[in-house]
Scaffold this active site. Structure first.
Site, mmCIF file in Angstrom:
data_model
loop_
_atom_site.group_PDB
_atom_site.id
_atom_site.type_symbol
_atom_site.label_atom_id
_atom_site.label_comp_id
_atom_site.label_asym_id
_atom_site.label_seq_id
_atom_site.Cartn_x
_atom_site.Cartn_y
_atom_site.Cartn_z
ATOM 1 N N LYS A 78 0.876 -1.166 0.000
ATOM 2 C CA LYS A 78 0.000 0.000 0.000
ATOM 3 C C LYS A 78 0.916 1.219 0.000
ATOM 4 O O LYS A 78 2.068 1.133 0.417
ATOM 5 C CB LYS A 78 -0.858 -0.001 1.270
ATOM 6 C CG LYS A 78 -2.082 0.885 1.190
ATOM 7 C CD LYS A 78 -3.317 0.103 0.772
ATOM 8 C CE LYS A 78 -4.526 1.022 0.729
ATOM 9 N NZ LYS A 78 -5.762 0.280 0.458
ATOM 10 N N GLY A 178 -26.004 2.671 3.328
ATOM 11 C CA GLY A 178 -25.155 3.300 2.319
ATOM 12 C C GLY A 178 -25.526 2.830 0.928
ATOM 13 O O GLY A 178 -25.200 1.706 0.541
ATOM 14 N N GLY A 180 -24.440 3.859 -1.988
ATOM 15 C CA GLY A 180 -23.466 4.435 -2.916
ATOM 16 C C GLY A 180 -23.217 3.467 -4.057
ATOM 17 O O GLY A 180 -24.110 2.701 -4.448
ATOM 18 N N LYS A 181 -21.994 3.482 -4.576
ATOM 19 C CA LYS A 181 -21.687 2.634 -5.734
ATOM 20 C C LYS A 181 -21.915 1.159 -5.415
ATOM 21 O O LYS A 181 -22.580 0.443 -6.157
ATOM 22 C CB LYS A 181 -20.243 2.888 -6.181
ATOM 23 C CG LYS A 181 -20.024 4.303 -6.725
ATOM 24 C CD LYS A 181 -18.638 4.505 -7.298
ATOM 25 C CE LYS A 181 -17.544 4.504 -6.245
ATOM 26 N NZ LYS A 181 -17.588 5.666 -5.325
ATOM 27 N N VAL A 182 -21.357 0.713 -4.291
ATOM 28 C CA VAL A 182 -21.478 -0.705 -3.941
ATOM 29 C C VAL A 182 -22.895 -1.024 -3.472
ATOM 30 O O VAL A 182 -23.496 -2.011 -3.904
ATOM 31 C CB VAL A 182 -20.459 -1.108 -2.854
ATOM 32 C CG1 VAL A 182 -20.625 -2.582 -2.495
ATOM 33 C CG2 VAL A 182 -19.033 -0.838 -3.306
ATOM 34 N N GLY A 183 -23.427 -0.182 -2.577
ATOM 35 C CA GLY A 183 -24.754 -0.429 -2.003
ATOM 36 C C GLY A 183 -25.830 -0.567 -3.071
ATOM 37 O O GLY A 183 -26.764 -1.369 -2.931
#
Ligand code: NAI
Ligand code: K
Length: 353
Positions: A78, A178, A180-183
């Site tokens: 990372k 949530g 969002g994109k994933v939810g």
């Protein structure tokens, strides 16, 4: 070596500085036992260099475990760029950073993380070939939330099966925190499988999305209302720390499986969950679809191949939950043990680099 109590167990930590562009970055390579270290670049205004270092050491170790359990031939790394992304990011800074990544000659592959976006990866790629998560126009895999959501769904099926004997979500009430994109993608999979979705989001646009696309979804005021709702499964898909001293005692779900990173607010939460009979599918296991998607891009992105790999999150989650029962440890500990076994077993066999 990890036998040295003063050591963090990392193979390599690289401090990068480019005074002209103002770049200050740290690249942490925890392990290359399974292959080149893969993990995103976080751009964040750390309070100090010590704080940046602590974060990169922690995150790179986490990636080694995540990649190992995702079945990837990749190790864990990372990077952090120290600064406010809105202020420090420039073409010059990203390219200077890309040159540092290139100098590691493939020991570390970077990708997006908090504070960096796909367009940044395209800039970094002008200096290094060791970058993934690029835009579709540049041969990249695109938005990783697609397979993240698919993988979360698979992990959830395994957890649901562990508790109720069948992986089907039909008739189960699932709380999605949530949208969002994933939810949103996750909600689609849940609805397709016959689940009753209860959801919340702080952004009115997300609620509007739900009303328009899934009128059957029940919307509640906020995350605490969701936690207290009569749900079978809780899927945190917003920010970290969703499982804390306030939410866990109030939680009515018997299963937690969601996309958010670092769901456990502190290590003691694991015991609290176990005491309350809540089965927690470890976040880094079930949300690995995103890294699976960007990792696939290294070979030339093939959606079907990546999706197949993300589907296996079902098997991995099952295996972890069984191991947890057999060894009498929380699922997160079982996950760590399984990852360590793969790193030790396969790392020993690896001959090409
Ligand atoms: P996103 O930013 O698209 O969606 C997050 C949603 O949560 C937003 O709609 C936001 O309004 C909502 N939200 C924020 N605070 C909230 C609160 N207190 N209560 C209710 N809703 C709230 O992010 P994305 O990509 O969907 O990711 C969701 C989580 O999954 C994050 O924790 C992320 O780190 C993690 N994750 C995402 C991956 C990906 O491929 N996108 C991969 C692995 C993990
Ligand atoms: K190591």
């Amino acid at each position: 070596s990890t036998d040295d109590p003063g050591s963090t167990g990392h193979e390599q930590v690289v401090f990068c500085q480019d005074t002209q562009s103002g770049l200050k970055a740290i690249i942490g390579i925890y392990s290359t036992a399974l292959g080149p270290a893969l993990g995103g670049t976080r751009c964040y205004p750390y309070a100090s260099e010590e704080a940046a270092l602590a974060d990169v050491l922690d995150l790179s170790r986490g990636m080694a475990y995540k990649n190992a359990l995702a079945g990837l031939d990749l190790g864990g790394g990372k990077a952090v760029i120290w600064g406010d992304p809105d202020q420090v990011k420039s073409e010059a800074l990203l390219r200077a950073y890309g040159r540092f990544v290139q100098s590691l000659a493939g020991r570390y592959y970077t990708a997006c993380d908090v504070g960096t976006v796909v367009a940044d990866m395209d800039v970094i790629a002008r200096e290094t070939r060791y970058v993934t998560g690029r835009s579709v126009e540049h041969g990249g895999a695109g938005d990783s939330s697609v397979l993240t959501a698919w993988g979360v769904f698979q992990g959830m099926r395994a957890a649901v099966e562990h508790v109720w004997g069948t992986p089907s979500l039909r008739g189960r009430r699932v709380g999605v925190a949530g949208l969002g994109k994933v939810g949103r993608h996750l909600t689609g999979h849940l609805v397709d499988d016959g689940a009753e979705v209860v959801a919340t989001d702080v952004d009115p646009r997300a609620l509007e999305w739900a009303r328009t696309n899934h009128p059957g979804v029940t919307l509640v005021a906020d995350a605490s209302a969701l936690v207290a709702a009569d749900i079978d499964v809780y899927a945190p898909c917003a920010l970290g720390g969703a499982l804390n001293d306030d939410t866990v005692p109030a939680l009515r779900a018997r299963v937690v499986a969601g996309a958010a990173n670092n769901q456990l607010a502190h290590p003691g939460i694991e015991k609290l969950l176990a005491d309350r009979g809540v089965l927690y599918a470890p976040d880094y296991v079930v949300n690995a679809g995103g890294v699976i998607q960007v990792a696939d891009e290294i070979e030339g992105f093939n959606f079907d191949r990546a999706k197949l790999r993300a589907t296996r999150i079902y098997d991995t989650t099952r295996q972890i939950l069984r191991l947890a029962d057999d060894e009498g440890v929380p699922p997160a500990v079982a996950a760590d043990r399984l990852a360590e076994r793969r790193m030790a077993d396969v790392g020993r066999l690896r001959t090409i680099h």
